[in-house]
Design a protein around this motif. Structure first.
Motif, PDB file in Angstrom:
ATOM      1  N   ALA A 161     105.516 162.753 101.224  1.00  0.00           N
ATOM      2  CA  ALA A 161     105.026 161.453 101.254  1.00  0.00           C
ATOM      3  C   ALA A 161     105.983 160.542 100.620  1.00  0.00           C
ATOM      4  O   ALA A 161     106.906 160.777  99.905  1.00  0.00           O
ATOM      5  N   VAL A 162     105.450 159.085 101.096  1.00  0.00           N
ATOM      6  CA  VAL A 162     105.990 157.999 100.552  1.00  0.00           C
ATOM      7  C   VAL A 162     104.897 157.295  99.613  1.00  0.00           C
ATOM      8  O   VAL A 162     105.207 156.793  98.586  1.00  0.00           O
ATOM      9  N   GLY A 163     103.597 157.075 100.093  1.00  0.00           N
ATOM     10  CA  GLY A 163     102.658 156.488  99.389  1.00  0.00           C
ATOM     11  C   GLY A 163     102.717 155.140  99.373  1.00  0.00           C
ATOM     12  O   GLY A 163     101.566 154.382  99.369  1.00  0.00           O
ATOM     13  N   GLY A 164     103.751 154.441  99.034  1.00  0.00           N
ATOM     14  CA  GLY A 164     103.744 153.111  98.955  1.00  0.00           C
ATOM     15  C   GLY A 164     105.035 152.677  98.076  1.00  0.00           C
ATOM     16  O   GLY A 164     105.864 153.611  97.792  1.00  0.00           O
ATOM     17  N   GLY A 165     104.926 151.618  97.676  1.00  0.00           N
ATOM     18  CA  GLY A 165     106.218 150.959  96.634  1.00  0.00           C
ATOM     19  C   GLY A 165     106.713 149.740  96.804  1.00  0.00           C
ATOM     20  O   GLY A 165     105.686 148.954  97.325  1.00  0.00           O
ATOM     21  N   TRP A 166     107.940 149.446  96.389  1.00  0.00           N
ATOM     22  CA  TRP A 166     108.193 148.069  96.601  1.00  0.00           C
ATOM     23  C   TRP A 166     109.003 147.741  97.975  1.00  0.00           C
ATOM     24  O   TRP A 166     110.283 148.370  98.216  1.00  0.00           O
ATOM     25  N   PHE A 167     108.578 147.071  98.951  1.00  0.00           N
ATOM     26  CA  PHE A 167     109.419 146.545 100.196  1.00  0.00           C
ATOM     27  C   PHE A 167     110.029 145.537 100.128  1.00  0.00           C
ATOM     28  O   PHE A 167     109.542 144.484  99.315  1.00  0.00           O
ATOM     29  N   GLY A 168     111.363 145.481 100.244  1.00  0.00           N
ATOM     30  CA  GLY A 168     111.724 143.940 100.251  1.00  0.00           C
ATOM     31  C   GLY A 168     113.365 143.982 100.806  1.00  0.00           C
ATOM     32  O   GLY A 168     113.862 144.832 101.416  1.00  0.00           O
ATOM     33  N   ALA A 183     113.622 138.999  98.231  1.00  0.00           N
ATOM     34  CA  ALA A 183     112.293 139.320  98.084  1.00  0.00           C
ATOM     35  C   ALA A 183     111.535 140.408  97.943  1.00  0.00           C
ATOM     36  O   ALA A 183     112.099 141.539  98.537  1.00  0.00           O
ATOM     37  N   TRP A 184     110.757 140.641  97.223  1.00  0.00           N
ATOM     38  CA  TRP A 184     109.826 142.132  97.177  1.00  0.00           C
ATOM     39  C   TRP A 184     108.356 141.732  97.278  1.00  0.00           C
ATOM     40  O   TRP A 184     107.865 140.887  96.516  1.00  0.00           O
ATOM     41  N   LEU A 224     105.289 139.382 100.389  1.00  0.00           N
ATOM     42  CA  LEU A 224     106.589 139.418  99.269  1.00  0.00           C
ATOM     43  C   LEU A 224     106.880 138.217  99.002  1.00  0.00           C
ATOM     44  O   LEU A 224     106.652 136.995  99.561  1.00  0.00           O
ATOM     45  N   THR A 225     107.169 138.231  97.597  1.00  0.00           N
ATOM     46  CA  THR A 225     107.679 137.204  96.763  1.00  0.00           C
ATOM     47  C   THR A 225     109.141 136.700  96.632  1.00  0.00           C
ATOM     48  O   THR A 225     109.823 137.762  96.229  1.00  0.00           O
ATOM     49  N   PRO A 226     109.377 135.480  96.947  1.00  0.00           N
ATOM     50  CA  PRO A 226     110.977 135.343  96.609  1.00  0.00           C
ATOM     51  C   PRO A 226     111.331 135.635  95.545  1.00  0.00           C
ATOM     52  O   PRO A 226     110.858 135.235  94.327  1.00  0.00           O
TER      53      PRO A 226
END
Length: 425
Positions: free
Chosen positions: A79-86, A106-107, A53-55
């Protein structure tokens, strides 16, 4: 880009899976896992194997990042698969400009997740370039990792230090005076508890998932620190063009299954009902700024639901986003959440900055995931620990109206913090 899904041969619990994935990340020198547990995307858990995660410090950029999603073909329902956690911290929009020890937002992009579906089956899901082969070896390695999960790593924390009750009384009284003067109808006033922390924040999260069973738990970590959230509250769920928010306002303690009478008392409380109705109207207005005319409605009003240690009053507001509106515009119209600010929101933000002695940090912001196939879901970052360089902080608070009593408001803070302080031991 395409979606790959493979069902895993394991019945491991989320907390044991987190322990195994934490060890795996350390062994491979990867960033730590990120996790959403409870009720997310119609699943019981969505765990990123590793999330760097980048600030982000600019508010417009923080809102824009989760809109940068690739097109994915062969998407499977559920399904979710992935993406932006933050996360988006309250600091992003604090008019005072104060900031806590963690970045204001942060993302991190994630292209591989484990998902525990509503039926109890685990799935490995990946977002892959069209010409990449299926990562069969990775699936096999993960099944081996999850087959014999380790015990969680150790952690410890001392008791949390609290402000003096009289300090909170004074802030509540000042807020009531502002309401009586006609400046606003309601504001959420918070206090901050702090202490020392040593060990593995992921283990604290895993233990809390096991013991508290919060509906919107979330874990994020990086070089900057960790966010360990056991929130019961949904800020936003956007699936396709349909968007939903479930504001919580109104609280009484819940100690065991035999105190249903407190749930009834909460529903009959004039003060708590007024709190909830005002904030529900605020959320309805916020969504009305970005939803198609006539599409915003309140399908559920003043429902009593249990949360760790308390009963809550919650309502649901939903609508259909107007043509051309993206998640950045949705966030700009609704953040920070109305339930943790007040009505009118702008005056409440200013009053909070005037009255609260410290910045809120991540607390009362939002945490979650934006997926190119599953949409956007964010919790309200309450019941949330912030861990940084050997310290741990917990924000607690409640809605203040003209009828608020200072002692009762302080006790509400303690009711909300009690399950988390017991978790710390």
């Amino acid at each position: 880009m395409r979606l790959m899904c493979r069902k895993l041969r394991t019945d491991v619990t989320p907390e044991r899976a987190l322990a195994a994935l934490g060890v795996r990340a350390r062994a491979l020198r990867l960033a730590p896992p990120a996790a959403l547990c409870g009720d997310w995307f119609s699943s019981r858990a969505v765990i990123a194997l590793s999330a760097s995660l980048t600030p982000v410090r600019d508010v417009a950029e923080a809102f824009a990042v989760p809109t940068r999603l690739p097109r994915v073909r062969d998407a499977v329902p559920g399904a979710v698969g992935g993406g932006w956690f933050g996360y988006l911290g309250y600091d992003l929009t604090d008019p005072s400009g104060r900031s806590g020890s963690l970045p204001p937002a942060a993302w991190g992009w994630v292209d591989r997740v484990l998902r525990l579906d509503a039926d109890g089956s685990w799935w490995f899901e990946a977002l892959l370039p069209d010409d990449d082969p299926d990562p069969a070896d990775e699936v096999s390695e993960l099944e081996t990792t999850l087959a014999d999960p380790p015990e969680t790593a150790p952690w410890s924390s001392g008791p949390l230090s609290r402000p003096l009750p009289s300090e909170h009384y004074d802030v509540v009284k000042a807020c009531v005076h502002a309401i009586e003067a006609g400046e606003l109808f309601q504001a959420n006033i918070c206090a901050r508890f702090t202490g020392e922390f040593d060990g593995d924040p992921l283990s604290l999260f895993a233990e809390g998932v096991h013991r508290l069973r919060a509906r919107r738990s979330a874990f994020l970590a990086g070089d900057w620190g960790s966010v360990v959230s056991f929130s019961p509250e949904l800020f936003l769920a956007r699936h396709g063009q349909r968007v939903r928010s479930t504001p919580i306002k109104g609280t009484l303690p819940r100690r065991n299954a035999s105190d249903e009478h407190l749930a009834r008392r909460l529903r009959e409380s004039t003060k708590d009902v007024a709190e909830n109705v005002m904030i529900t109207d605020l959320v309805r207005n916020d969504l009305g700024r970005v939803c198609a005319t006539g599409s915003v409605r309140v399908p559920e009003l003043l429902k009593v639901r249990p949360a760790p240690g308390v009963w809550h009053l919650e309502s649901t507001v939903e609508g259909l986003l107007a043509e051309g509106i993206d998640d950045a515009e949705l966030l700009a119209a609704t953040f920070p959440p109305g339930s943790v600010t007040g009505a009118p929101k702008i005056r409440a933000l200013d009053l909070i900055a005037e009255l609260e002695p410290t910045g809120r940090g991540v607390y009362t912001g939002a945490i979650g995931l934006a997926s190119p196939i599953a949409g956007l879901e964010l919790n309200v970052a309450i019941r949330t620990f912030e861990i940084h360089e050997g310290t741990i902080a917990l924000g607690v608070g409640g809605g203040i109206t003209a009828d608020s009593d200072s002692e009762a408001e302080w006790q509400e803070c303690l009711h909300k913090s009690a399950p988390l302080e017991r978790l710390l031991g």
